[in-house]
Motif scaffolding. Sequence first.
Motif, PDB file in Angstrom:
ATOM      1  N   UNK A   8       0.825  -1.206   0.000  1.00 57.18           N
ATOM      2  CA  UNK A   8       0.000   0.000   0.000  1.00 57.18           C
ATOM      3  C   UNK A   8       0.862   1.260   0.000  1.00 57.18           C
ATOM      4  N   UNK A   9       0.333   2.322  -0.608  1.00 56.05           N
ATOM      5  CA  UNK A   9       0.978   3.634  -0.575  1.00 56.05           C
ATOM      6  C   UNK A   9      -0.088   4.690  -0.814  1.00 56.05           C
ATOM      7  N   UNK A  10       0.200   5.918  -0.449  1.00 58.27           N
ATOM      8  CA  UNK A  10      -0.769   6.996  -0.599  1.00 58.27           C
ATOM      9  C   UNK A  10      -0.969   7.322  -2.079  1.00 58.27           C
ATOM     10  N   UNK A  11      -2.216   7.597  -2.436  1.00 57.15           N
ATOM     11  CA  UNK A  11      -2.523   7.961  -3.823  1.00 57.15           C
ATOM     12  C   UNK A  11      -1.875   9.286  -4.216  1.00 57.15           C
ATOM     13  N   UNK A  12      -1.699  10.183  -3.227  1.00 57.73           N
ATOM     14  CA  UNK A  12      -1.199  11.519  -3.551  1.00 57.73           C
ATOM     15  C   UNK A  12       0.318  11.640  -3.404  1.00 57.73           C
ATOM     16  N   UNK A  13       1.012  10.531  -3.173  1.00 59.76           N
ATOM     17  CA  UNK A  13       2.454  10.622  -2.971  1.00 59.76           C
ATOM     18  C   UNK A  13       3.156  10.985  -4.279  1.00 59.76           C
ATOM     19  N   UNK A  14       4.273  11.693  -4.144  1.00 61.22           N
ATOM     20  CA  UNK A  14       5.094  11.964  -5.317  1.00 61.22           C
ATOM     21  C   UNK A  14       5.841  10.686  -5.676  1.00 61.22           C
ATOM     22  N   UNK A  15       5.649  10.194  -6.883  1.00 59.08           N
ATOM     23  CA  UNK A  15       6.218   8.922  -7.304  1.00 59.08           C
ATOM     24  C   UNK A  15       7.649   9.123  -7.806  1.00 59.08           C
ATOM     25  N   UNK A  16       8.611   8.929  -6.910  1.00 53.10           N
ATOM     26  CA  UNK A  16      10.014   9.045  -7.304  1.00 53.10           C
ATOM     27  C   UNK A  16      10.396   7.885  -8.210  1.00 53.10           C
ATOM     28  N   UNK A  17      11.514   8.024  -8.896  1.00 49.78           N
ATOM     29  CA  UNK A  17      11.981   6.928  -9.743  1.00 49.78           C
ATOM     30  C   UNK A  17      12.334   5.711  -8.891  1.00 49.78           C
ATOM     31  N   UNK A  18      12.798   5.937  -7.657  1.00 49.17           N
ATOM     32  CA  UNK A  18      13.109   4.815  -6.756  1.00 49.17           C
ATOM     33  C   UNK A  18      11.853   4.011  -6.449  1.00 49.17           C
ATOM     34  N   UNK A  19      10.746   4.718  -6.210  1.00 44.81           N
ATOM     35  CA  UNK A  19       9.483   4.048  -5.926  1.00 44.81           C
ATOM     36  C   UNK A  19       8.936   3.362  -7.186  1.00 44.81           C
ATOM     37  N   UNK A  20       9.026   4.031  -8.319  1.00 42.88           N
ATOM     38  CA  UNK A  20       8.539   3.436  -9.569  1.00 42.88           C
ATOM     39  C   UNK A  20       9.266   2.135  -9.876  1.00 42.88           C
ATOM     40  N   UNK A  21      10.585   2.135  -9.747  1.00 41.90           N
ATOM     41  CA  UNK A  21      11.366   0.939 -10.038  1.00 41.90           C
ATOM     42  C   UNK A  21      11.068  -0.176  -9.037  1.00 41.90           C
ATOM     43  N   UNK A  22      10.801   0.204  -7.783  1.00 46.10           N
ATOM     44  CA  UNK A  22      10.468  -0.809  -6.783  1.00 46.10           C
ATOM     45  C   UNK A  22       9.152  -1.486  -7.144  1.00 46.10           C
ATOM     46  N   UNK A  23       8.151  -0.700  -7.538  1.00 41.91           N
ATOM     47  CA  UNK A  23       6.853  -1.270  -7.906  1.00 41.91           C
ATOM     48  C   UNK A  23       6.988  -2.142  -9.151  1.00 41.91           C
ATOM     49  N   UNK A  24       7.801  -1.705 -10.113  1.00 38.46           N
ATOM     50  CA  UNK A  24       8.021  -2.516 -11.311  1.00 38.46           C
ATOM     51  C   UNK A  24       8.621  -3.877 -10.955  1.00 38.46           C
ATOM     52  N   UNK A  25       9.606  -3.883 -10.065  1.00 39.63           N
ATOM     53  CA  UNK A  25      10.226  -5.144  -9.651  1.00 39.63           C
ATOM     54  C   UNK A  25       9.240  -5.992  -8.858  1.00 39.63           C
ATOM     55  N   UNK A  26       8.435  -5.339  -8.048  1.00 42.05           N
ATOM     56  CA  UNK A  26       7.413  -6.030  -7.259  1.00 42.05           C
ATOM     57  C   UNK A  26       6.441  -6.772  -8.170  1.00 42.05           C
ATOM     58  N   UNK A  27       6.013  -6.110  -9.224  1.00 46.90           N
ATOM     59  CA  UNK A  27       5.040  -6.704 -10.135  1.00 46.90           C
ATOM     60  C   UNK A  27       5.650  -7.843 -10.953  1.00 46.90           C
ATOM     61  N   UNK A  28       6.936  -7.744 -11.225  1.00 42.36           N
ATOM     62  CA  UNK A  28       7.614  -8.826 -11.946  1.00 42.36           C
ATOM     63  C   UNK A  28       7.843 -10.022 -11.028  1.00 42.36           C
ATOM     64  N   UNK A  29       8.185  -9.750  -9.770  1.00 42.87           N
ATOM     65  CA  UNK A  29       8.541 -10.810  -8.824  1.00 42.87           C
ATOM     66  C   UNK A  29       7.323 -11.617  -8.381  1.00 42.87           C
ATOM     67  N   UNK A  30       6.208 -10.940  -8.147  1.00 42.32           N
ATOM     68  CA  UNK A  30       5.012 -11.633  -7.661  1.00 42.32           C
ATOM     69  C   UNK A  30       3.938 -11.655  -8.745  1.00 42.32           C
ATOM     70  N   UNK A  31       3.201 -12.725  -8.803  1.00 42.95           N
ATOM     71  CA  UNK A  31       2.279 -12.941  -9.910  1.00 42.95           C
ATOM     72  C   UNK A  31       0.880 -12.402  -9.661  1.00 42.95           C
ATOM     73  N   UNK A  32       0.436 -12.306  -8.418  1.00 44.60           N
ATOM     74  CA  UNK A  32      -0.903 -11.806  -8.135  1.00 44.60           C
ATOM     75  C   UNK A  32      -0.869 -10.298  -8.031  1.00 44.60           C
ATOM     76  N   UNK A  33      -1.623  -9.610  -8.852  1.00 40.20           N
ATOM     77  CA  UNK A  33      -1.634  -8.157  -8.845  1.00 40.20           C
ATOM     78  C   UNK A  33      -3.060  -7.659  -8.754  1.00 40.20           C
ATOM     79  N   UNK A  34      -3.256  -6.572  -7.968  1.00 42.20           N
ATOM     80  CA  UNK A  34      -4.574  -5.954  -7.897  1.00 42.20           C
ATOM     81  C   UNK A  34      -4.390  -4.467  -7.703  1.00 42.20           C
TER      82      UNK A  34
END
Length: 290
Positions: A263-289
């Motif tokens: 989970x994260x706040x909808x209004x957060x500023x999406x840094x490149x560090x956060x974007x890359x973390x989410x990208x890796x998260x989605x690749x690593x785990x198969x269930x996404x919502x």
Amino acid sequence: MESGDLKIFQAVVREGSITKAAAQLGYVQSNVTARIRQLEEKLQIPLFYRLNRGISLTSAGKNLAVYADRILSQLDEAFISTRYSEHPNGPLTLGATDSTAAAHLPDLLKPYLKSYPDVKLSLISGYSNDLMNKVLNYHLDAAFINDPVNHPDLQQILVLEEELVLISEPVEAEPRQLLNKPFLFFGPRCIHRERMVQWLKEENVTSTNIMEFGSLDAIIKGVSCGLGVSVQPKSSVKKLVEEGALHCYPIPEKYRKVKVCFIYRRDMFMTSAMKKFIELLEVTFSLLMR
């Protein structure tokens, strides 16, 4: 009202003490006391009740605390947006439950930090509700919690589904008999403990001895040496079960599954560090919502 005043006010609220806030900020106590009094004079209203055993917020102080968190978070985001918007670097503060941190995050964090060594990643463990509140109050960038949430300010990704099992020392026994043993858990806000209590009510087990421990490692070691039993994610104990240090048993289907969400706040500023973390998260785990 200056941001420096809000930072001092926020520190006093967070620490619950002017003395502790001064130590945390590196100020002398008299300076912090004077700044709080000046802030109250500007606002023409008291922000704290001064008690014999410390301080507590007035209703005005509680209102200001909400805005202080929001304002200071936005100032931090403004700073971050100028420095960390392209190459992944800078701070990334995450939270996770103990079981998720132990069983799943090492395999996720190791490749992430290898790819982006300039990111200063911090990981804080805690109960799901506490972690969610820290995300909402801008104290964490994001967190892994148990079970989906329904909050208008939060975005969430379903990461995986855990299976809870009953664990005991490595001796075969009837699961029903094990329910009369002491249970080893975290505090009362532990979701696994909550499910166990509901299960025991169904089984008409009323006298339960619960022993509270401060870490997952302590719980598992206590169970393995025969202090009692526990309910934990199968992923957290899989290796020890295979090695013969623990025995595990299935629990009823209605209590067995736990969904882990990011989970994260909808209004957060999406840094490149956060974007890359989410990208890796989605690749690593198969269930996404979303």
